[in-house]
Design an enzyme around this catalytic site. Sequence first.
Site, PDB file in Angstrom:
ATOM      1  N   ASN A  88       0.826  -1.218   0.000  1.00 26.52           N
ATOM      2  CA  ASN A  88       0.000   0.000   0.000  1.00 26.52           C
ATOM      3  C   ASN A  88       0.847   1.248   0.000  1.00 26.52           C
ATOM      4  O   ASN A  88       2.012   1.241   0.416  1.00 26.52           O
ATOM      5  CB  ASN A  88      -0.953  -0.006   1.215  1.00 26.52           C
ATOM      6  N   ASN A 151       2.006   7.417  15.688  1.00 24.04           N
ATOM      7  CA  ASN A 151       2.479   6.827  14.440  1.00 24.04           C
ATOM      8  C   ASN A 151       3.877   7.350  14.123  1.00 24.04           C
ATOM      9  O   ASN A 151       4.037   8.435  13.577  1.00 24.04           O
ATOM     10  CB  ASN A 151       1.480   7.151  13.318  1.00 24.04           C
ATOM     11  N   PHE A 152       4.894   6.546  14.499  1.00 23.03           N
ATOM     12  CA  PHE A 152       6.290   6.833  14.161  1.00 23.03           C
ATOM     13  C   PHE A 152       6.709   5.841  13.065  1.00 23.03           C
ATOM     14  O   PHE A 152       7.845   5.390  13.031  1.00 23.03           O
ATOM     15  CB  PHE A 152       7.215   6.610  15.361  1.00 23.03           C
ATOM     16  N   SER A 153       5.790   5.490  12.186  1.00 23.34           N
ATOM     17  CA  SER A 153       6.069   4.298  11.384  1.00 23.34           C
ATOM     18  C   SER A 153       5.568   4.317   9.947  1.00 23.34           C
ATOM     19  O   SER A 153       5.932   3.426   9.180  1.00 23.34           O
ATOM     20  CB  SER A 153       5.467   3.081  12.090  1.00 23.34           C
ATOM     21  N   CYS A 154       4.727   5.293   9.567  1.00 26.22           N
ATOM     22  CA  CYS A 154       4.204   5.266   8.199  1.00 26.22           C
ATOM     23  C   CYS A 154       5.378   5.409   7.232  1.00 26.22           C
ATOM     24  O   CYS A 154       6.142   6.374   7.300  1.00 26.22           O
ATOM     25  CB  CYS A 154       3.195   6.389   7.970  1.00 26.22           C
ATOM     26  N   ASN A 218       4.789  -1.757  11.593  1.00 27.50           N
ATOM     27  CA  ASN A 218       4.071  -1.191  10.465  1.00 27.50           C
ATOM     28  C   ASN A 218       4.607  -1.917   9.219  1.00 27.50           C
ATOM     29  O   ASN A 218       5.447  -2.804   9.313  1.00 27.50           O
ATOM     30  CB  ASN A 218       4.313   0.329  10.381  1.00 27.50           C
ATOM     31  N   THR A 219       4.128  -1.535   8.065  1.00 25.13           N
ATOM     32  CA  THR A 219       4.570  -2.175   6.832  1.00 25.13           C
ATOM     33  C   THR A 219       6.052  -1.882   6.564  1.00 25.13           C
ATOM     34  O   THR A 219       6.585  -0.876   7.017  1.00 25.13           O
ATOM     35  CB  THR A 219       3.731  -1.651   5.664  1.00 25.13           C
TER      36      THR A 219
HETATM   37  C1  LIG Z   1      -3.829   0.051   3.215  1.00 27.56           C
HETATM   38  C2  LIG Z   1      -3.105   0.178   4.516  1.00 27.56           C
HETATM   39  C3  LIG Z   1      -3.187   1.365   5.236  1.00 27.56           C
HETATM   40  C4  LIG Z   1      -2.513   1.499   6.462  1.00 27.56           C
HETATM   41  N1  LIG Z   1      -2.628   2.661   7.163  1.00 27.56           N
HETATM   42  C5  LIG Z   1      -2.009   2.795   8.365  1.00 27.56           C
HETATM   43  C6  LIG Z   1      -2.166   3.962   9.156  1.00 27.56           C
HETATM   44  O1  LIG Z   1      -2.888   4.910   8.807  1.00 27.56           O
HETATM   45  N2  LIG Z   1      -1.518   4.028  10.349  1.00 27.56           N
HETATM   46  C7  LIG Z   1      -0.729   3.004  10.808  1.00 27.56           C
HETATM   47  O2  LIG Z   1      -0.160   3.101  11.899  1.00 27.56           O
HETATM   48  N3  LIG Z   1      -0.576   1.864  10.082  1.00 27.56           N
HETATM   49  C8  LIG Z   1      -1.194   1.736   8.886  1.00 27.56           C
HETATM   50  N4  LIG Z   1      -1.077   0.568   8.172  1.00 27.56           N
HETATM   51  C9  LIG Z   1      -0.225  -0.525   8.704  1.00 27.56           C
HETATM   52  C10 LIG Z   1      -1.032  -1.607   9.432  1.00 27.56           C
HETATM   53  O3  LIG Z   1      -1.691  -1.082  10.566  1.00 27.56           O
HETATM   54  C11 LIG Z   1      -0.131  -2.778   9.884  1.00 27.56           C
HETATM   55  O4  LIG Z   1       0.840  -2.269  10.770  1.00 27.56           O
HETATM   56  C12 LIG Z   1       0.575  -3.471   8.719  1.00 27.56           C
HETATM   57  O5  LIG Z   1      -0.299  -3.619   7.614  1.00 27.56           O
HETATM   58  C13 LIG Z   1       1.113  -4.849   9.115  1.00 27.56           C
HETATM   59  O6  LIG Z   1       0.079  -5.691   9.553  1.00 27.56           O
HETATM   60  P1  LIG Z   1      -0.552  -6.864   8.621  1.00 27.56           P
HETATM   61  O7  LIG Z   1       0.560  -7.764   8.223  1.00 27.56           O
HETATM   62  O8  LIG Z   1      -1.599  -7.525   9.474  1.00 27.56           O
HETATM   63  O9  LIG Z   1      -1.137  -6.164   7.439  1.00 27.56           O
HETATM   64  C14 LIG Z   1      -1.742   0.414   6.961  1.00 27.56           C
HETATM   65  C15 LIG Z   1      -1.675  -0.776   6.220  1.00 27.56           C
HETATM   66  C16 LIG Z   1      -2.343  -0.910   5.023  1.00 27.56           C
HETATM   67  C17 LIG Z   1      -2.251  -2.208   4.260  1.00 27.56           C
END
Ligand SMILES: Cc1cc2nc3c(=O)[nH]c(=O)nc-3n(C[C@H](O)[C@H](O)[C@H](O)COP(=O)(O)O)c2cc1C
Length: 380
Positions: A88, A151-154, A218-219
């Site tokens: 994403n 959120n220190f991670s986006c 986070n991702t």
């Molecule tokens: C489409 C999308 C949007 C996301 N938006 C945020 C966000 O706004 N804030 C945040 O802290 N993490 C965001 N994340 C990260 C997720 O909260 C999570 O940390 C990450 O996807 C790993 O978990 P998973 O393997 O279960 O997907 C987002 C992830 C995706 C896929």
Amino acid sequence: MSVNRSVSFTGIQFDNPFLLSSAPPTESESNILRAFEAGWAGVVTKTIGLHPVVNVVGAKAKFMRTSPEDACVSMKKRPGAALHSSWNWELISDKTLDWWLPRLRRIKEAFPDRALIASIMAGSGNDKELKNWQHLARDCQDAGVDGLELNFSCPHMDRRDMGSNIGKDQGLCSVVTEAVKEAARVPVWCKLTPATADIEVEAAACFRGGADAIVSSNTFPSIPLIDPDTLEFEINVDGFVSSGGLGGPAILPLSLAKMAQMTQAFPDKSFSGIGGISDFPQALSYILLGCGTVQVCTAAMLDQAVGPNVIKRLLTGLDAFLERHAADGWTGVEDFRGLRRDRVVSQSAIRRPDASDYHSGYEVAEGYAPPQSDRVAAER
Ligand SMILES: Cc1cc2nc3c(=O)[nH]c(=O)nc-3n(C[C@H](O)[C@H](O)[C@H](O)COP(=O)(O)O)c2cc1C
């Protein structure tokens, strides 16, 4: 013996250790209400900021799949392919703080016993930005949230003082956490980026700032694949792509490694694990490493947007696990949390096939034997 699903995490009571993470599943009031109805004990809202964001044209998230025949990873849908990851480049919530506040209030009124955590984000370059963090924190807690996640991670913010750029800078991690703690009456969690060499350094900085818990991952920063036929990125706008974030099954072992680094460094602190969880066995790995709660995104997105079947599987899995271990006297998560935290040791502490020792790549004469503590841990 009856099983007890509930956990206390950073002083907040959760009916079970399973939360939806900050992402599309928690981007609206209706989603969050549906999530609570489905059985999630808590949700972390989509990250709320002070300034409106504008997302890219077209898809903000897609899924990559792979198949046993070709082991090829691609966003192209094909029969028999299994989920590999999500990708994403979505920014934080495109809704304003004013949009969120009445909704946070209403959600809390409808589900007073479920945990509502507000994910927030601002810059960090100057005092005004630190005040923005405090502003977000105060307004969200006045609306009734039970906790704050910073959120220190986006991974896709261009600003050098935002998102994962804060999580890569231990000074900023401390300063922002401290500023929020000054304003906060509710627990403060810091969600760190996994894109650093030694994540326990940034975790330490957050704890110095007063963080009540660390959340990870986070991702992971990543780009989509290039289609061999069109020579275009599988997701692009006008042929261009920027770095985005990888989630889902592909990041599970990577995220577990980050978590192990932190839970070992801070065995007495609180951690919430995220990354690649879709069923109880993956959640169990995080809990055995020491996490008190876990969070889910990708699996929920693929399951009716808020994961009604995922939470069912997680709860059934937890119950069955506790029942299987009833003879061990385990009745709740605390009975097995952290049981495998000390099993991650340095390479040289792992047993060799014969009696010979391995000296971490150094000659014996130099005297660099592995630390005794690692050997003892490996022998347990
Ligand atoms: C489409 C999308 C949007 C996301 N938006 C945020 C966000 O706004 N804030 C945040 O802290 N993490 C965001 N994340 C990260 C997720 O909260 C999570 O940390 C990450 O996807 C790993 O978990 P998973 O393997 O279960 O997907 C987002 C992830 C995706 C896929």
